[in-house]
Design an enzyme around this catalytic site. Structure first.
Site, PDB file in Angstrom:
ATOM      1  N   ASP A   1       4.529   0.878  11.935  1.00 30.36           N
ATOM      2  CA  ASP A   1       3.488   0.327  11.562  1.00 30.36           C
ATOM      3  C   ASP A   1       3.394  -0.900  11.830  1.00 30.36           C
ATOM      4  O   ASP A   1       2.319  -1.664  11.895  1.00 30.36           O
ATOM      5  CB  ASP A   1       3.430   0.262   9.820  1.00 30.36           C
ATOM      6  CG  ASP A   1       3.246   1.766   9.548  1.00 30.36           C
ATOM      7  OD1 ASP A   1       2.847   2.713  10.504  1.00 30.36           O
ATOM      8  OD2 ASP A   1       3.474   2.111   8.148  1.00 30.36           O
TER       9      ASP A   1
ATOM     10  N   ARG B   1      -8.653  -0.307   4.736  1.00 33.64           N
ATOM     11  CA  ARG B   1      -7.517   0.693   4.320  1.00 33.64           C
ATOM     12  C   ARG B   1      -6.470   0.004   3.949  1.00 33.64           C
ATOM     13  O   ARG B   1      -5.882   0.640   2.846  1.00 33.64           O
ATOM     14  CB  ARG B   1      -7.408   1.824   5.190  1.00 33.64           C
ATOM     15  CG  ARG B   1      -8.758   2.739   5.625  1.00 33.64           C
ATOM     16  CD  ARG B   1      -8.244   3.758   6.467  1.00 33.64           C
ATOM     17  NE  ARG B   1      -7.193   4.539   5.755  1.00 33.64           N
ATOM     18  CZ  ARG B   1      -6.492   5.521   6.378  1.00 33.64           C
ATOM     19  NH1 ARG B   1      -6.766   5.920   7.560  1.00 33.64           N
ATOM     20  NH2 ARG B   1      -5.601   6.041   5.842  1.00 33.64           N
TER      21      ARG B   1
ATOM     22  N   LYS C   1       0.883  -1.342  -0.248  1.00 28.84           N
ATOM     23  CA  LYS C   1       0.299   0.045  -0.097  1.00 28.84           C
ATOM     24  C   LYS C   1       1.028   1.276  -0.070  1.00 28.84           C
ATOM     25  O   LYS C   1       0.663   2.137  -0.862  1.00 28.84           O
ATOM     26  CB  LYS C   1      -0.845   0.066   1.378  1.00 28.84           C
ATOM     27  CG  LYS C   1      -1.703   1.258   1.463  1.00 28.84           C
ATOM     28  CD  LYS C   1      -2.369   1.213   2.868  1.00 28.84           C
ATOM     29  CE  LYS C   1      -1.983   1.530   4.062  1.00 28.84           C
ATOM     30  NZ  LYS C   1      -1.529   3.045   4.147  1.00 28.84           N
ATOM     31  N   ASN C   2       2.034   1.311   0.755  1.00 29.64           N
ATOM     32  CA  ASN C   2       2.557   2.453   1.111  1.00 29.64           C
ATOM     33  C   ASN C   2       3.722   2.670  -0.196  1.00 29.64           C
ATOM     34  O   ASN C   2       4.273   3.666  -0.038  1.00 29.64           O
ATOM     35  CB  ASN C   2       3.518   2.492   2.409  1.00 29.64           C
ATOM     36  CG  ASN C   2       2.491   2.910   3.449  1.00 29.64           C
ATOM     37  OD1 ASN C   2       1.472   3.117   3.250  1.00 29.64           O
ATOM     38  ND2 ASN C   2       2.914   2.808   4.747  1.00 29.64           N
TER      39      ASN C   2
ATOM     40  N   ARG D   1       1.023  15.029  12.789  1.00 30.00           N
ATOM     41  CA  ARG D   1       1.061  14.796  11.454  1.00 30.00           C
ATOM     42  C   ARG D   1       1.320  16.184  10.432  1.00 30.00           C
ATOM     43  O   ARG D   1       0.551  16.106   9.430  1.00 30.00           O
ATOM     44  CB  ARG D   1       0.578  13.833  10.921  1.00 30.00           C
ATOM     45  CG  ARG D   1       0.543  12.482  11.495  1.00 30.00           C
ATOM     46  CD  ARG D   1      -0.019  11.369  10.917  1.00 30.00           C
ATOM     47  NE  ARG D   1       0.848  10.830  10.142  1.00 30.00           N
ATOM     48  CZ  ARG D   1       0.307   9.559   9.267  1.00 30.00           C
ATOM     49  NH1 ARG D   1      -0.836   9.180   9.488  1.00 30.00           N
ATOM     50  NH2 ARG D   1       1.015   9.025   8.637  1.00 30.00           N
TER      51      ARG D   1
ATOM     52  N   CYS E   1      -4.428  13.382  12.302  1.00 32.00           N
ATOM     53  CA  CYS E   1      -5.011  12.075  12.481  1.00 32.00           C
ATOM     54  C   CYS E   1      -5.071  11.479  13.641  1.00 32.00           C
ATOM     55  O   CYS E   1      -4.199  11.991  14.446  1.00 32.00           O
ATOM     56  CB  CYS E   1      -4.698  11.306  11.244  1.00 32.00           C
ATOM     57  SG  CYS E   1      -3.121  10.448  11.473  1.00 32.00           S
TER      58      CYS E   1
HETATM   59  C1  UD1 Z   1       4.535   7.049   6.172  1.00 30.34           C
HETATM   60  C2  UD1 Z   1       3.542   6.144   6.068  1.00 30.34           C
HETATM   61  C3  UD1 Z   1       3.055   5.684   7.513  1.00 30.34           C
HETATM   62  C4  UD1 Z   1       4.217   5.420   8.339  1.00 30.34           C
HETATM   63  C5  UD1 Z   1       5.162   6.761   8.417  1.00 30.34           C
HETATM   64  C6  UD1 Z   1       6.526   6.334   9.428  1.00 30.34           C
HETATM   65  C7  UD1 Z   1       2.610   6.276   3.983  1.00 30.34           C
HETATM   66  C8  UD1 Z   1       1.498   6.588   2.958  1.00 30.34           C
HETATM   67  N1  UD1 Z   1       2.676   6.308   5.329  1.00 30.34           N
HETATM   68  O1  UD1 Z   1       3.456   8.305   6.871  1.00 30.34           O
HETATM   69  O2  UD1 Z   1       2.466   4.164   7.331  1.00 30.34           O
HETATM   70  O3  UD1 Z   1       3.763   5.002   9.654  1.00 30.34           O
HETATM   71  O4  UD1 Z   1       5.634   6.715   7.050  1.00 30.34           O
HETATM   72  O5  UD1 Z   1       7.178   5.279   8.658  1.00 30.34           O
HETATM   73  O6  UD1 Z   1       3.751   5.798   3.398  1.00 30.34           O
HETATM   74  N2  UD1 Z   1       6.725  15.230  10.198  1.00 30.34           N
HETATM   75  C9  UD1 Z   1       6.765  16.387  10.494  1.00 30.34           C
HETATM   76  N3  UD1 Z   1       6.857  17.419   9.370  1.00 30.34           N
HETATM   77  C10 UD1 Z   1       6.472  16.966   8.069  1.00 30.34           C
HETATM   78  C11 UD1 Z   1       6.324  15.481   8.014  1.00 30.34           C
HETATM   79  C12 UD1 Z   1       6.575  14.718   8.863  1.00 30.34           C
HETATM   80  O7  UD1 Z   1       7.044  16.984  11.629  1.00 30.34           O
HETATM   81  O8  UD1 Z   1       6.537  17.811   7.235  1.00 30.34           O
HETATM   82  C13 UD1 Z   1       6.814  14.097  11.413  1.00 30.34           C
HETATM   83  C14 UD1 Z   1       5.648  13.380  11.589  1.00 30.34           C
HETATM   84  O9  UD1 Z   1       4.577  13.909  12.399  1.00 30.34           O
HETATM   85  C15 UD1 Z   1       6.353  12.264  12.292  1.00 30.34           C
HETATM   86  C16 UD1 Z   1       7.339  11.845  11.685  1.00 30.34           C
HETATM   87  O10 UD1 Z   1       7.942  13.171  10.825  1.00 30.34           O
HETATM   88  O11 UD1 Z   1       6.325  12.191  13.781  1.00 30.34           O
HETATM   89  C17 UD1 Z   1       7.515  10.880  10.534  1.00 30.34           C
HETATM   90  O12 UD1 Z   1       6.604  11.389   9.723  1.00 30.34           O
HETATM   91  P1  UD1 Z   1       6.474  10.953   8.123  1.00 30.34           P
HETATM   92  O13 UD1 Z   1       7.766   9.693   7.805  1.00 30.34           O
HETATM   93  O14 UD1 Z   1       6.716  11.763   7.512  1.00 30.34           O
HETATM   94  O15 UD1 Z   1       5.351   9.713   8.007  1.00 30.34           O
HETATM   95  P2  UD1 Z   1       4.092   9.766   6.770  1.00 30.34           P
HETATM   96  O16 UD1 Z   1       5.008   9.905   5.350  1.00 30.34           O
HETATM   97  O17 UD1 Z   1       2.970  10.590   6.865  1.00 30.34           O
END
Ligand code: UD1
Length: 417
Positions: free
Chosen positions: A305, A397, A22-23, A121, A116
């Protein structure tokens, strides 16, 4: 609302085919927006988040055909640059359309995804990095409005924090930026490697130059081509945990085992017997589960995850375990429900202390997010008696045919309407 009924304590035995990731599918689907031609994708999982992304692409003008395991995305008439709140709010992965739309058209208006249940996030890292490629960005009425009328320009960007989504958005956007982009402190999740392989296959020019740095030379167009999505390592890990938990005997196939070597190492540590082949993993669960301390971390560390699923297993260990959640600030929502089933877990800050020797008992339960839902099913599979899990739309999902797969290996699971 659909529910799942699980009657526990059966040993899982048999074979399970692992779905496409999925990811990995989500950023690859977003990246197809770079194209003005057809892209043929194999192995997209049949899960709700992918349907949501396909609806979003259709709303942007992509024509999509799905036939069994094959999906054709035809972007020859894709012209829209507006991603609505009603679609982006359903899933954060939708925000990944920002990079490709901005790179292709020089403008995009994409709803900000908001928080969420597992945490705030934010998307500040995505936006700061896109600004460094020359985009002018403002937030207006809940939307991110980005413009680069003369196109994006290559730049050197060091991410302030490792982010999977920001790395993906930037890699895709930089493919059409003028000149050279170097991204450092990148996330290196296998799904990002899959995205890069896909982009190179359709004619982009991306090279890993060190473990967490990548060099992208901008191109003007991409080609028509086909690509097969990698396996879902979280689904794979979930079924491995299910086998370890039920003293099962399970073979999962359609996987590349070395990609989940960290998870395999931990499962061996708790006492499971594991045999690895080229594209399959055979696991035999042990009666005596050893305790373990784990902390979640960006790849190649232990995945957040899979944290909830692993915690269920540690409830059965012979001694106490600790689980430290380092990625998201609110990812222990499964704990209250697990405690209702007999677990003894206490939380202090971002660390959960798990007492061992739990005998789960069935209960009526409420799913709160995707991975929390599946952890409740795992606990229910090893519990005495019947459990009813409510709000299973979370589960749909990310898990394809979960009850069918579990039933095929001996679990007593049924969907109730
Ligand atoms: C992706 C995955 C999710 C997984 C996560 C971490 C998908 C669709 N989702 O989510 O399943 O749990 O990686 O492996 O692939 N952050 C900030 N600012 C930003 C972006 C992120 O502070 O602009 C923080 C987030 O709140 C979190 C951390 O960075 O605490 C990691 O998030 P991120 O790696 O970006 O996760 P996602 O891409 O949302």
């Amino acid at each position: 609302m659909q529910k799942l009924e699980v009657v526990g304590s059966n040993r899982l035995k048999g074979k399970i085919k692992i779905q496409g990731s999925k990811n990995a599918s989500l950023p690859i689907l977003a990246a197809t927006l770079l194209s003005k031609k057809k892209i043929y994708l194999n192995n997209l999982p049949k899960v709700k988040d992918i349907e949501t992304m396909l609806v979003l692409l259709s709303s942007l003008g992509s024509k999509i055909k799905r036939n069994g395991n094959k999906t054709i995305i035809d972007n020859s008439n894709q012209k829209k640059t507006f991603a609505s709140y009603s679609l982006v709010k359903l899933m954060r992965g939708s925000f990944l359309v920002l990079g490709p739309l901005l790179a292709k058209f020089g403008k995009a208006k994409v709803s900000s995804p908001g928080g969420c249940s597992i945490g705030v996030r934010p998307v500040g890292i995505h936006l700061q990095a896109l600004s460094k490629l020359g985009a002018k960005i403002k937030i207006s009425q809940g939307y991110v409005v980005a413009e680069a009328p003369n196109g994006l320009k290559g730049a050197k960007i060091k991410f302030s924090k490792i982010s999977v989504g920001a790395t993906e958005n930037l890699i895709i956007a930089a493919c059409f930026a003028n000149g050279e982009t170097i991204l450092s402190n990148c996330a290196i999740e296998p799904e990002i490697k899959d995205l890069v392989n896909f982009l190179n296959k359709i004619g982009c020019n991306i090279k890993w130059i060190s473990e967490r740095s990548i060099k992208i030379l901008g191109v003007k167009n991409v080609l028509e081509n086909q690509y097969s999505i990698m396996f879902d390592r979280i689904e794979a890990g979930t079924y491995l945990v299910a086998a370890a938990l039920t003293e099962g005997n399970l073979k999962i196939y359609n996987v590349i085992p070395h990609i989940i070597k960290t998870e395999i190492r931990y499962l061996k540590k708790i006492g499971a017997k594991i045999k690895i082949d080229k594209n399959s993993i055979h696991i035999i669960g042990n009666k005596n589960i050893k305790n373990l301390n784990i902390k979640t971390a960006p790849y190649p560390g232990f995945p957040t995850d899979l944290q909830a699923q692993m915690m269920v297993l540690l409830c059965k260990a012979s001694k106490n375990s600790l689980v430290k959640e380092n990625i998201f600030e609110n990812r222990f929502m499964h704990v209250a429900e697990l405690n209702r089933m007999g677990a003894k877990i206490t939380i202090k800050g971002n660390t959960a202390n798990i007492e061992g020797n739990t005998n789960f008992t069935g209960a009526e339960l409420m799913a709160t997010d995707l991975r929390a839902s599946v952890s409740l099913i795992l606990a229910a599979l090893s519990a005495k008696g019947k459990s009813i899990i409510n709000r299973i739309y979370h589960l749909d999902r990310g898990y394809e045919n979960i009850e069918k797969k579990l039933k095929s290996v001996g679990a007593k699971v049924r969907r109730l309407n």
